[in-house]
Design a protein around this motif. Sequence first.
Motif, PDB file in Angstrom:
ATOM      1  N   SER A 208       0.862  -1.179   0.000  1.00 18.04           N
ATOM      2  CA  SER A 208       0.000   0.000   0.000  1.00 18.04           C
ATOM      3  C   SER A 208       0.899   1.230   0.000  1.00 18.04           C
ATOM      4  O   SER A 208       1.858   1.304   0.775  1.00 18.04           O
ATOM      5  CB  SER A 208      -0.907   0.009   1.229  1.00 18.04           C
ATOM      6  OG  SER A 208      -1.779  -1.104   1.214  1.00 18.04           O
ATOM      7  N   ALA A 209       0.606   2.176  -0.869  1.00 20.18           N
ATOM      8  CA  ALA A 209       1.494   3.335  -0.989  1.00 20.18           C
ATOM      9  C   ALA A 209       0.757   4.523  -1.553  1.00 20.18           C
ATOM     10  O   ALA A 209      -0.225   4.391  -2.291  1.00 20.18           O
ATOM     11  CB  ALA A 209       2.687   2.982  -1.890  1.00 20.18           C
ATOM     12  N   ALA A 210       1.257   5.707  -1.182  1.00 20.32           N
ATOM     13  CA  ALA A 210       0.842   6.926  -1.851  1.00 20.32           C
ATOM     14  C   ALA A 210       1.663   7.053  -3.122  1.00 20.32           C
ATOM     15  O   ALA A 210       2.882   6.852  -3.103  1.00 20.32           O
ATOM     16  CB  ALA A 210       1.060   8.133  -0.942  1.00 20.32           C
ATOM     17  N   SER A 267       3.439   2.736   2.876  1.00 22.18           N
ATOM     18  CA  SER A 267       2.832   2.997   4.183  1.00 22.18           C
ATOM     19  C   SER A 267       3.132   1.917   5.214  1.00 22.18           C
ATOM     20  O   SER A 267       2.709   2.033   6.362  1.00 22.18           O
ATOM     21  CB  SER A 267       1.311   3.127   4.029  1.00 22.18           C
ATOM     22  OG  SER A 267       0.748   1.886   3.602  1.00 22.18           O
ATOM     23  N   THR A 272      -0.746   4.712   6.900  1.00 17.09           N
ATOM     24  CA  THR A 272      -1.386   5.293   5.722  1.00 17.09           C
ATOM     25  C   THR A 272      -1.433   6.809   5.773  1.00 17.09           C
ATOM     26  O   THR A 272      -1.087   7.495   4.796  1.00 17.09           O
ATOM     27  CB  THR A 272      -2.815   4.737   5.592  1.00 17.09           C
ATOM     28  OG1 THR A 272      -2.750   3.316   5.424  1.00 17.09           O
ATOM     29  CG2 THR A 272      -3.532   5.358   4.403  1.00 17.09           C
ATOM     30  N   CYS A 276       0.433   9.544   3.224  1.00 26.03           N
ATOM     31  CA  CYS A 276      -0.322  10.532   2.457  1.00 26.03           C
ATOM     32  C   CYS A 276       0.151  11.954   2.756  1.00 26.03           C
ATOM     33  O   CYS A 276       0.290  12.786   1.847  1.00 26.03           O
ATOM     34  CB  CYS A 276      -1.808  10.400   2.751  1.00 26.03           C
ATOM     35  SG  CYS A 276      -2.556   8.861   2.147  1.00 26.03           S
ATOM     36  N   HIS A 312      -2.361   9.847  -5.471  1.00 28.67           N
ATOM     37  CA  HIS A 312      -3.365   8.800  -5.264  1.00 28.67           C
ATOM     38  C   HIS A 312      -2.817   7.832  -4.233  1.00 28.67           C
ATOM     39  O   HIS A 312      -1.595   7.712  -4.047  1.00 28.67           O
ATOM     40  CB  HIS A 312      -3.648   8.104  -6.595  1.00 28.67           C
ATOM     41  CG  HIS A 312      -4.762   7.102  -6.565  1.00 28.67           C
ATOM     42  ND1 HIS A 312      -5.928   7.287  -5.849  1.00 28.67           N
ATOM     43  CD2 HIS A 312      -4.885   5.877  -7.170  1.00 28.67           C
ATOM     44  CE1 HIS A 312      -6.715   6.253  -6.018  1.00 28.67           C
ATOM     45  NE2 HIS A 312      -6.099   5.379  -6.811  1.00 28.67           N
ATOM     46  N   PHE A 313      -3.711   7.124  -3.558  1.00 33.78           N
ATOM     47  CA  PHE A 313      -3.284   6.100  -2.606  1.00 33.78           C
ATOM     48  C   PHE A 313      -3.999   4.793  -2.931  1.00 33.78           C
ATOM     49  O   PHE A 313      -5.196   4.789  -3.233  1.00 33.78           O
ATOM     50  CB  PHE A 313      -3.615   6.502  -1.158  1.00 33.78           C
ATOM     51  CG  PHE A 313      -3.100   5.519  -0.136  1.00 33.78           C
ATOM     52  CD1 PHE A 313      -1.825   5.665   0.390  1.00 33.78           C
ATOM     53  CD2 PHE A 313      -3.861   4.432   0.272  1.00 33.78           C
ATOM     54  CE1 PHE A 313      -1.328   4.753   1.310  1.00 33.78           C
ATOM     55  CE2 PHE A 313      -3.377   3.516   1.179  1.00 33.78           C
ATOM     56  CZ  PHE A 313      -2.107   3.678   1.706  1.00 33.78           C
ATOM     57  N   SER A 358      -8.966   9.022  -2.062  1.00 33.52           N
ATOM     58  CA  SER A 358      -8.253   8.117  -1.155  1.00 33.52           C
ATOM     59  C   SER A 358      -7.099   8.798  -0.430  1.00 33.52           C
ATOM     60  O   SER A 358      -6.658   8.318   0.618  1.00 33.52           O
ATOM     61  CB  SER A 358      -7.704   6.913  -1.937  1.00 33.52           C
ATOM     62  OG  SER A 358      -6.779   7.328  -2.911  1.00 33.52           O
ATOM     63  N   ILE A 359      -6.628   9.912  -0.956  1.00 31.57           N
ATOM     64  CA  ILE A 359      -5.526  10.614  -0.299  1.00 31.57           C
ATOM     65  C   ILE A 359      -5.969  11.951   0.278  1.00 31.57           C
ATOM     66  O   ILE A 359      -5.399  12.431   1.253  1.00 31.57           O
ATOM     67  CB  ILE A 359      -4.350  10.806  -1.283  1.00 31.57           C
ATOM     68  CG1 ILE A 359      -3.040  11.044  -0.540  1.00 31.57           C
ATOM     69  CG2 ILE A 359      -4.617  11.928  -2.267  1.00 31.57           C
ATOM     70  CD1 ILE A 359      -1.817  10.991  -1.442  1.00 31.57           C
ATOM     71  N   CYS A 363      -4.576  13.452   4.237  1.00 31.24           N
ATOM     72  CA  CYS A 363      -3.330  14.199   4.090  1.00 31.24           C
ATOM     73  C   CYS A 363      -3.123  15.269   5.147  1.00 31.24           C
ATOM     74  O   CYS A 363      -2.071  15.915   5.185  1.00 31.24           O
ATOM     75  CB  CYS A 363      -3.254  14.834   2.699  1.00 31.24           C
ATOM     76  SG  CYS A 363      -4.456  16.158   2.415  1.00 31.24           S
TER      77      CYS A 363
END
Length: 389
Positions: A208-210, A267, A272, A276, A312-313, A358-359, A363
Amino acid sequence: MDELINWILEEGRTSDDLGAIFKGISERLVAQGIPLFRTNLGMPTIEPTAALLRFEWSRDKGLASDALSPEASYGPEFQRSPIRYLLERNLLRERFNLEDPEVVRRFALFQDLRALGATEYALRFVTFSQGRTALRGAALSMATDRPGGFTEDEVEAVGRILPALSLVAYRIGLSRVAVETLGAYLGPQTGAHVMQGKIRRGDSQVISAALLLADLRGFTALVDANPGTEVVGWLNQHLECIGDAVTERGGEVLKFLGDGLLAVFPSDRIGTEQACRDAVRAAVDAGGRNTALNARRAAEGGPALDLSIALHFGDVIYGNIGTARRLDFTVVGPAVNEVSRMEVLGKALGVELLLSESIAHRCGHPVLSLGTHKLRGTTGMREMFALEL
């Protein structure tokens, strides 16, 4: 010297710290009666910002080391050095009597050493390979302040350890080059995965990543209207603005995409929301740096390139893709496709920084909804956001 040779080989087998090994060699030579005042080991490296590794040991100050840029490695100081003198004459070794004023006047280094009391300077090259890499050898020098300099037996005694030293220096040098080169081309985190053996096609994991996708507006027109060498220089300046902002906040540039780049902020270790936040801060910082660069270039009469960023995440597949013998360590998946479509949408909307839902709500920054939009190649509508200024 057999005991010292065995020590060098054993340390070189288990340690990657060439500086510590060189310090240990110098101190052990002194303990065995070699009257060393100062020793120096210089060897080439293959790195984007360094061309030479230099280790210097002195009896009073111990060890100092640094990595020299190509300009510093082969600049005016090198051109007027004893090393250059030997290379021009294809000599592998030479001894210089620093008690002779005529010899001292030949090089600025000799004048500095003589001022410190040195009486002799001995220089010797140690060869590594026959041209397969740029790591072709190293230069070892030693100076003494004992009246009369070194004896022949002392010089020969030091010469006996050189095969072991060259083997260790070459092994450590290659290891450093591998790490630095992979880090430069793949990114330090991805390079570390490769060094740990994840090099087979299909080696991958879901993370999972930004995601940050940046693109420079107007680059194609700039290429058409200007010499290629100038364009490359300008492009590198803009990419540095973005890349530095990313790496300073823990992200990693996965690949350059012509006039843009794709970066990730995983993340797994920071959570998460932090991933972000880091991605948004990097994007804002990149935009600020790019604006400042454009202002400086405009003052010089040069062109400006505006920046478009999409954030985006989501979950991505992180690993090796490609052919059996030509691989790319990258990220793929729906989230990557979506951030790519978002960047195009951002340009159409005239928004420099576009955030997905999603981000946007993770943030830690006020955001403004831009309504729902259709992303090409995806189903359904997506709500898009911009930072609220």
